[in-house]
Write a protein that holds these residues in place. Sequence first.
Motif, short mmCIF file in Angstrom:
data_model
loop_
_atom_site.label_atom_id
_atom_site.label_comp_id
_atom_site.label_asym_id
_atom_site.label_seq_id
_atom_site.Cartn_x
_atom_site.Cartn_y
_atom_site.Cartn_z
N MET A 195 -42.85 -43.67 52.46
CA MET A 195 -43.84 -44.53 51.85
C MET A 195 -44.92 -44.82 52.88
O MET A 195 -44.65 -45.27 53.98
CB MET A 195 -43.17 -45.81 51.38
CG MET A 195 -44.14 -46.84 50.88
SD MET A 195 -43.43 -48.17 49.89
CE MET A 195 -42.52 -49.10 51.09
N SER A 196 -46.17 -44.56 52.51
CA SER A 196 -47.31 -44.79 53.40
C SER A 196 -48.01 -46.09 53.05
O SER A 196 -48.01 -46.52 51.90
CB SER A 196 -48.32 -43.65 53.26
OG SER A 196 -47.72 -42.43 53.60
N LYS A 197 -48.64 -46.70 54.05
CA LYS A 197 -49.50 -47.85 53.82
C LYS A 197 -50.91 -47.32 53.65
O LYS A 197 -51.42 -46.61 54.53
CB LYS A 197 -49.44 -48.83 54.98
CG LYS A 197 -48.14 -49.58 55.05
CD LYS A 197 -48.22 -50.67 56.09
CE LYS A 197 -46.97 -51.51 56.02
NZ LYS A 197 -47.11 -52.76 56.73
N SER A 239 -55.28 -46.97 43.17
CA SER A 239 -54.23 -47.88 43.63
C SER A 239 -53.01 -47.81 42.72
O SER A 239 -51.87 -47.78 43.19
CB SER A 239 -54.76 -49.31 43.68
OG SER A 239 -55.78 -49.41 44.63
N LYS A 240 -53.25 -47.77 41.42
CA LYS A 240 -52.15 -47.69 40.46
C LYS A 240 -51.37 -46.38 40.64
O LYS A 240 -50.14 -46.38 40.66
CB LYS A 240 -52.70 -47.79 39.04
CG LYS A 240 -51.65 -47.77 37.96
CD LYS A 240 -52.28 -47.95 36.58
CE LYS A 240 -51.23 -47.89 35.49
NZ LYS A 240 -51.83 -48.06 34.15
N GLY A 279 -45.07 -44.53 45.00
CA GLY A 279 -44.23 -45.16 46.01
C GLY A 279 -44.93 -45.62 47.27
O GLY A 279 -44.26 -46.04 48.23
N ASP A 280 -46.25 -45.56 47.31
CA ASP A 280 -46.98 -46.00 48.49
C ASP A 280 -47.20 -47.52 48.47
O ASP A 280 -47.19 -48.15 47.42
CB ASP A 280 -48.32 -45.29 48.60
CG ASP A 280 -48.15 -43.81 48.87
OD1 ASP A 280 -47.51 -43.48 49.87
OD2 ASP A 280 -48.64 -42.99 48.07
N ILE A 304 -49.27 -54.85 43.30
CA ILE A 304 -50.38 -54.67 44.23
C ILE A 304 -50.98 -56.03 44.53
O ILE A 304 -51.32 -56.78 43.62
CB ILE A 304 -51.46 -53.74 43.64
CG1 ILE A 304 -50.87 -52.36 43.30
CG2 ILE A 304 -52.64 -53.60 44.58
CD1 ILE A 304 -51.79 -51.47 42.49
N SER A 305 -51.11 -56.35 45.80
CA SER A 305 -51.67 -57.65 46.20
C SER A 305 -53.16 -57.72 45.86
O SER A 305 -53.91 -56.78 46.13
CB SER A 305 -51.48 -57.87 47.69
OG SER A 305 -52.19 -59.03 48.10
#
Length: 99
Positions: free
Chosen positions: A1-3, A47-48, A54-55, A81-82
């Motif tokens: 999982m990447s940021k 983003s979705k 899984g990111d 998602i923040s």
Amino acid sequence: MSKILVSGLVNVETNTKIQNFPINYCPINYSFFGVESNVSGVAYNISKALTTLGDDVSICSMTGKDFNAEYIIKELKELGISGKNVLPSLKATPASVIL
């Protein structure tokens, strides 16, 4: 999982069914069950997709201080998602109508 940081447009898109194109003048048209509004925009869509894959996504965008902004933040939260970097700094939240 990447940021991943995604920055860009988030808006509310309203889609409406039309009978034909070009559109003939009609002072009013009741398109029952033919109008739908959704959160959209390049930043939202990316983003979705990345979150679904899984990111860990952080999104940066701007909205107004209106109902559409509240709708956007609610949808982001539902996706995990923040919305902390979605700033209510515009006169109105961007919106579009798609025929």
